[in-house]
Design a protein around this motif. Structure first.
Motif, PDB file in Angstrom:
ATOM      1  N   MET A   1       0.852  -1.177   0.000  1.00 56.40           N
ATOM      2  CA  MET A   1       0.000   0.000   0.000  1.00 56.40           C
ATOM      3  C   MET A   1       0.894   1.235   0.000  1.00 56.40           C
ATOM      4  N   SER A   2       0.707   2.090  -0.974  1.00 58.19           N
ATOM      5  CA  SER A   2       1.539   3.277  -1.120  1.00 58.19           C
ATOM      6  C   SER A   2       0.731   4.520  -0.787  1.00 58.19           C
ATOM      7  N   ASN A   3       1.390   5.450  -0.151  1.00 60.50           N
ATOM      8  CA  ASN A   3       0.777   6.722   0.181  1.00 60.50           C
ATOM      9  C   ASN A   3       1.818   7.786  -0.118  1.00 60.50           C
ATOM     10  N   GLN A   4       1.470   8.781  -0.923  1.00 62.41           N
ATOM     11  CA  GLN A   4       2.431   9.825  -1.251  1.00 62.41           C
ATOM     12  C   GLN A   4       1.965  11.153  -0.693  1.00 62.41           C
ATOM     13  N   HIS A   5       2.917  11.893  -0.192  1.00 61.32           N
ATOM     14  CA  HIS A   5       2.655  13.246   0.279  1.00 61.32           C
ATOM     15  C   HIS A   5       3.512  14.181  -0.533  1.00 61.32           C
ATOM     16  N   GLN A   6       2.933  15.253  -1.021  1.00 62.85           N
ATOM     17  CA  GLN A   6       3.733  16.248  -1.724  1.00 62.85           C
ATOM     18  C   GLN A   6       4.200  17.256  -0.696  1.00 62.85           C
ATOM     19  N   TYR A  24       5.418   6.720   0.716  1.00 62.72           N
ATOM     20  CA  TYR A  24       5.305   5.994   1.976  1.00 62.72           C
ATOM     21  C   TYR A  24       4.736   4.615   1.695  1.00 62.72           C
ATOM     22  N   LEU A  25       5.421   3.575   2.187  1.00 63.94           N
ATOM     23  CA  LEU A  25       4.970   2.201   1.996  1.00 63.94           C
ATOM     24  C   LEU A  25       4.968   1.459   3.325  1.00 63.94           C
ATOM     25  N   LYS A  26       4.072   0.498   3.437  1.00 68.42           N
ATOM     26  CA  LYS A  26       4.155  -0.463   4.535  1.00 68.42           C
ATOM     27  C   LYS A  26       5.112  -1.533   4.061  1.00 68.42           C
ATOM     28  N   GLY A  27       6.110  -1.858   4.867  1.00 66.32           N
ATOM     29  CA  GLY A  27       7.062  -2.871   4.456  1.00 66.32           C
ATOM     30  C   GLY A  27       8.379  -2.747   5.190  1.00 66.32           C
ATOM     31  N   ASP A  28       9.360  -3.451   4.668  1.00 66.29           N
ATOM     32  CA  ASP A  28      10.680  -3.582   5.277  1.00 66.29           C
ATOM     33  C   ASP A  28      11.687  -2.726   4.514  1.00 66.29           C
ATOM     34  N   GLN A  33      11.615  -1.538  -2.405  1.00 67.95           N
ATOM     35  CA  GLN A  33      10.651  -1.830  -3.467  1.00 67.95           C
ATOM     36  C   GLN A  33      10.962  -0.952  -4.672  1.00 67.95           C
ATOM     37  N   GLU A  34      11.928  -1.402  -5.435  1.00 71.70           N
ATOM     38  CA  GLU A  34      12.423  -0.682  -6.606  1.00 71.70           C
ATOM     39  C   GLU A  34      12.922  -1.738  -7.577  1.00 71.70           C
ATOM     40  N   ALA A  35      12.986  -1.414  -8.830  1.00 73.42           N
ATOM     41  CA  ALA A  35      13.490  -2.363  -9.826  1.00 73.42           C
ATOM     42  C   ALA A  35      14.841  -2.920  -9.383  1.00 73.42           C
ATOM     43  N   ALA A  36      15.019  -4.218  -9.517  1.00 75.32           N
ATOM     44  CA  ALA A  36      16.220  -4.900  -9.033  1.00 75.32           C
ATOM     45  C   ALA A  36      17.511  -4.321  -9.614  1.00 75.32           C
ATOM     46  N   ALA A  37      17.496  -3.923 -10.876  1.00 75.32           N
ATOM     47  CA  ALA A  37      18.719  -3.463 -11.537  1.00 75.32           C
ATOM     48  C   ALA A  37      18.938  -1.954 -11.430  1.00 75.32           C
ATOM     49  N   LYS A  38      18.260  -1.306 -10.490  1.00 77.76           N
ATOM     50  CA  LYS A  38      18.460   0.132 -10.280  1.00 77.76           C
ATOM     51  C   LYS A  38      19.179   0.338  -8.959  1.00 77.76           C
ATOM     52  N   PRO A  39      20.130   1.282  -8.903  1.00 71.34           N
ATOM     53  CA  PRO A  39      20.874   1.526  -7.659  1.00 71.34           C
ATOM     54  C   PRO A  39      19.976   2.106  -6.564  1.00 71.34           C
ATOM     55  N   LYS A  40      20.232   1.621  -5.343  1.00 75.43           N
ATOM     56  CA  LYS A  40      19.443   2.027  -4.188  1.00 75.43           C
ATOM     57  C   LYS A  40      20.372   2.290  -3.006  1.00 75.43           C
ATOM     58  N   ILE A  41      20.015   3.282  -2.208  1.00 74.49           N
ATOM     59  CA  ILE A  41      20.727   3.573  -0.964  1.00 74.49           C
ATOM     60  C   ILE A  41      19.716   3.446   0.168  1.00 74.49           C
ATOM     61  N   ILE A  42      20.051   2.621   1.165  1.00 69.29           N
ATOM     62  CA  ILE A  42      19.218   2.486   2.363  1.00 69.29           C
ATOM     63  C   ILE A  42      19.869   3.335   3.451  1.00 69.29           C
ATOM     64  N   VAL A  43      19.140   4.315   3.962  1.00 72.45           N
ATOM     65  CA  VAL A  43      19.670   5.250   4.955  1.00 72.45           C
ATOM     66  C   VAL A  43      19.106   4.917   6.334  1.00 72.45           C
ATOM     67  N   THR A 172      11.718   6.755  -0.683  1.00 70.75           N
ATOM     68  CA  THR A 172      10.650   5.910  -0.171  1.00 70.75           C
ATOM     69  C   THR A 172      10.892   5.695   1.313  1.00 70.75           C
ATOM     70  N   VAL A 173       9.866   5.921   2.132  1.00 66.61           N
ATOM     71  CA  VAL A 173       9.916   5.711   3.570  1.00 66.61           C
ATOM     72  C   VAL A 173       9.019   4.525   3.888  1.00 66.61           C
ATOM     73  N   TYR A 174       9.554   3.605   4.688  1.00 66.04           N
ATOM     74  CA  TYR A 174       8.861   2.358   5.002  1.00 66.04           C
ATOM     75  C   TYR A 174       8.403   2.368   6.464  1.00 66.04           C
ATOM     76  N   ASP A 175       7.145   2.013   6.652  1.00 70.38           N
ATOM     77  CA  ASP A 175       6.602   1.789   7.987  1.00 70.38           C
ATOM     78  C   ASP A 175       6.433   0.285   8.120  1.00 70.38           C
ATOM     79  N   PHE A 176       7.154  -0.323   9.064  1.00 71.94           N
ATOM     80  CA  PHE A 176       7.168  -1.774   9.192  1.00 71.94           C
ATOM     81  C   PHE A 176       5.848  -2.262   9.735  1.00 71.94           C
TER      82      PHE A 176
END
Length: 176
Positions: A1-6, A24-28, A33-43, A172-176
């Motif tokens: 479930m995605s929720n976006q705030h501008q 904003y997503l529920k998850g870990d 949750q991004e295409a596998a072959a795209k670079p990602k940084i987890i902060v 993307t911000v995740y709420d576990f």
């Protein structure tokens, strides 16, 4: 479930300038949750004592040993990272973890001031924005600084807007 705030900036840009939204997503957050072959940084936010063992870092350590190892090695050295600094630790081909030093010490019983240091978080997020622009990365995180560090999301979210979103970095911000 995605929720976006501008978000609309009130400082650091022209009044009322709206930026790409935080997703904003529920998850870990350790499973972006991004295409596998795209670079990602987890902060995530770390303390400036070299203490690792509670909160989101447990999920990171369970998935990858390298961020904890790098953090502990840095604090065992003669010149440990300062507040506001960031360690970028590669953990997979398209994933790196950003250990952002954004809290002074750890929370103690009876302590009036929480350990979060908003200026350090801003400085660290600016470094993350620079790295994300260099690598074409998206940024993924839990609600950084709002757990054990004692921060407030209504103060962290504008820092994300002023640094990452202002640089055009998808967040993307995740709420576990």
């Amino acid at each position: 479930m995605s929720n976006q705030h501008q978000l609309c900036l009130n400082s650091g840009a022209k009044e009322g300038v709206c930026l790409t939204a935080i997703r904003y997503l529920k998850g870990d957050a350790t499973d972006p949750q991004e295409a596998a072959a795209k670079p990602k940084i987890i902060v995530h936010v770390c303390n400036d004592l070299g203490k690792w063992g509670r909160g989101f870092v447990l999920a990171l350590s369970k998935r990858w040993p390298a961020p904890e190892r790098s953090y502990r090695e840095a604090y065992a050295s003669n010149s440990p990272p300062a507040l506001g600094s960031v360690q970028f630790v590669p953990v997979e081909t398209f994933v790196e973890v950003a250990n952002l030093i954004g809290q002074r010490g750890i929370a103690r019983r009876g302590q009036k001031t929480p350990p979060i240091r908003y200026d350090a978080v801003r400085t660290g997020l600016a470094a993350v924005a620079h790295r994300a622009m260099e690598t074409g990365s998206s940024v993924h995180m839990p609600r950084i600084g709002c757990g054990l560090a004692g921060g407030r999301w209504d103060r962290i979210e504008p820092l994300i807007a002023d640094t990452l979103l202002a640089a055009g970095v998808p967040v993307t911000v995740y709420d576990f």
